[in-house]
Scaffold this active site. Structure first.
Site, mmCIF file in Angstrom:
data_model
loop_
_atom_site.group_PDB
_atom_site.id
_atom_site.type_symbol
_atom_site.label_atom_id
_atom_site.label_comp_id
_atom_site.label_asym_id
_atom_site.label_seq_id
_atom_site.Cartn_x
_atom_site.Cartn_y
_atom_site.Cartn_z
ATOM 1 C CD GLU A 81 -7.709 38.176 -7.385
ATOM 2 O OE1 GLU A 81 -8.643 38.901 -6.974
ATOM 3 O OE2 GLU A 81 -7.075 38.411 -8.424
ATOM 4 C CG ASN A 121 -3.712 36.789 -9.102
ATOM 5 O OD1 ASN A 121 -4.021 35.878 -8.335
ATOM 6 N ND2 ASN A 121 -4.356 37.935 -9.143
ATOM 7 C CE LYS A 124 -7.152 38.510 -12.248
ATOM 8 N NZ LYS A 124 -7.257 39.369 -11.046
ATOM 9 C CD GLU A 161 -5.054 41.803 -10.439
ATOM 10 O OE1 GLU A 161 -4.743 40.671 -10.815
ATOM 11 O OE2 GLU A 161 -6.231 42.156 -10.228
ATOM 12 C CB CYS A 173 -10.619 38.301 -9.637
ATOM 13 S SG CYS A 173 -11.480 39.828 -9.175
ATOM 14 C CG ASN A 220 -8.989 40.231 -3.453
ATOM 15 O OD1 ASN A 220 -8.793 40.541 -2.291
ATOM 16 N ND2 ASN A 220 -8.611 39.060 -3.939
HETATM 17 N N1 CDT Z 1 -8.879 41.362 -8.615
HETATM 18 C C1 CDT Z 1 -9.527 41.742 -9.730
HETATM 19 O O1 CDT Z 1 -9.301 41.207 -10.809
HETATM 20 N N2 CDT Z 1 -10.420 42.752 -9.586
HETATM 21 C C2 CDT Z 1 -11.086 43.347 -10.704
HETATM 22 C C3 CDT Z 1 -11.262 44.804 -10.456
HETATM 23 C C4 CDT Z 1 -10.750 45.534 -11.581
HETATM 24 S S1 CDT Z 1 -10.750 47.250 -11.347
HETATM 25 C C5 CDT Z 1 -9.339 47.766 -12.162
HETATM 26 C C6 CDT Z 1 -12.446 42.739 -11.021
HETATM 27 O O2 CDT Z 1 -12.729 42.550 -12.209
HETATM 28 O O3 CDT Z 1 -13.244 42.505 -10.120
#
Ligand code: CDT
Length: 308
Positions: free
Chosen positions: A46, A106, A123, A142, A168, A193
Site C-alpha cells: 500500500e 488510497n 480503498k 487516512e 490494508c 502499512n
Molecule cells: N494502513 C492501514 O489501513 N493500517 C491499519 C492500521 C489502523 S490503526 C488506526 C490496519 O488495519 O492495519
C-alpha cells in the site's frame, strides 16, 4: 494446473526525504529478483511510492498533495513499468491518487504482463480519524486525506485466473473477501502499512497485532477458497515502527510463505489456481449453501443495534 508464480515484494521503510526515483529503484531491484525466480506477478505494498504520510497532520490538507500521483504511470514510475514489460511480469502496487476532478483516494492497480493497467481499486475501509488526536501515540489520518473508495470490490481476468485487490484495513473485514468470493476470485492481492504499536492500546504488543493480521488473512482465504497475497511496507519510518510479516496464504488458509525481515525482501510461491476448486465446489459452494434471506443486516446496517 493454472500456476501463477507470485513474488511478494515487501518494502522496508521509506523516509519522508526519499524521492520517488529512490523508491522505484528499490522496487526495480526486487522486480529483477522476481525475474530471476521466474515470477509471473509481483505484488508491492500500500502507498508503495512514499512514506506512510497519513501519520503526519497538515492543517491545510492541500499541503499533503505532494504525496499524491496525478497520473499512473507517470515519469517517476515509468522505468518500473518498462522493466516489468521487458521481463513479462504483471504487477500490483498501491499509491495515493489525485484525480482530475480533485478527489483523493488510497488506490492500487493491477497490470498484465505487457504493462497495461487492467484493474484499479480504491480503498473502501479507511481507518483512523479526520482531526489531530492528542490522545494517540501517533496519528492515523487516512480519513482526513482520502475519500472512501468508489470502485467496490471488482475482480479481473488476468494471468489465466480471476484476480481481485483490497488494501490494508480492508483485510480485517469479512465482507471484502466475500464480495470478491461471490465473483469467483482465485487470488486477492493487497498491500499494507500496519504500525507495530496500537496508538490507542500501547500494551497490545507486536505478537498480538501480528496474530490478528494472520488470522484475518487465513480466514478470508479459507472461507472463500482463494489465494491471498499480503505485502507490507515495514520497519521504522520517520521514527514509527511498522511490522513486516508479508504472507502468501493458500486456499485452505495455510501460510505457504512469510517474510523474515522488516526490510526490502522478496518471497516467492508458485500458486496453483486450480487449488481453489475443491473448496469452491464443496464446503464453500456458495450457490448450494448460502442462505441470503438471513444476511439482510449485512448490507442494510452499519453499526450495532442491540436488543432492548
Ligand atoms: N494502513 C492501514 O489501513 N493500517 C491499519 C492500521 C489502523 S490503526 C488506526 C490496519 O488495519 O492495519
Amino acid at each position: 494446473m493454472r500456476n501463477v508464480k507470485v513474488g511478494a515484494a515487501q518494502l522496508g521503510p521509506i523516509q519522508k526525504a526519499d524521492s520517488r526515483a529512490d523508491v522505484v529503484g528499490r522496487m526495480t531491484v526486487l522486480l529483477n529478483q522476481a525475474g530471476i525466480a521466474g515470477c509471473d506477478l509481483v505484488v508491492y505494498p500500500e502507498l508503495a511510492l512514499t512514506t506512510f504520510f497519513p501519520r503526519w497532520y497538515h492543517e491545510d490538507r492541500a499541503e499533503a498533495d505532494i504525496w499524491f500521483e496525478t497520473e499512473m504511470p507517470n515519469a517517476a514510475v515509468q522505468p518500473l513499468f518498462d522493466r516489468a514489460k521487458e521481463l513479462g511480469i504483471a504487477m500490483s502496487f498501491g499509491y495515493a491518487e489525485l484525480t482530475p476532478e480533485g478527489d483523493h483516494f488510497n488506490t492500487s492497480i493491477l497490470t498484465d504482463k505487457e504493462g497495461n493497467i487492467v484493474g484499479k481499486y480504491r480503498k473502501t475501509h479507511l481507518p483512523g480519524h479526520v482531526e489531530f488526536d492528542p490522545d494517540r501515540g501517533h496519528q492515523h489520518l487516512e480519513k482526513r486525506y482520502f475519500l472512501p473508495g468508489d470502485t467496490g470490490f471488482k475482480v479481473w481476468k488476468n494471468l489465466d485466473g480471476i484476480m481481485g485487490m483490497c488494501i490494508c484495513n480492508d483485510r480485517r473485514w469479512p465482507e471484502t473477501y466475500r464480495v470478491m468470493g461471490l465473483q469467483g476470485v482465485e487470488m486477492i492481492t493487497l498491500g499494507f502499512n500496519t504500525p507495530s504499536v496500537n496508538s490507542q492500546k500501547p500494551d497490545e504488543g507486536h505478537e498480538e497485532r501480528v496474530f490478528h493480521h494472520r488470522l484475518v488473512l487465513q480466514s478470508g482465504a479459507y472461507q472463500n477458497s482463494t489465494w491471498v497475497v499480503a505485502v507490507a511496507k515495514a520497519g521504522i519510518e520517520d521514527g514509527f515502527p511498522m511490522f513486516g510479516c508479508s504472507l502468501i496464504v493458500d486456499p485452505d488458509g495455510k501460510i505457504v510463505a512469510e517474510t523474515k525481515t522488516e526490510d526490502d525482501e522478496l518471497i516467492v510461491h508458485d500458486c496453483d489456481l486450480d487449488a481453489c476448486n475443491f473448496g469452491k465446489e464443496t464446503i464453500f459452494a456458495f450457490d448450494r449453501h448460502r442462505r441470503i434471506e438471513h444476511y439482510e443486516l449485512i448490507s442494510n446496517q452499519t453499526g450495532v443495534v442491540a436488543p432492548n
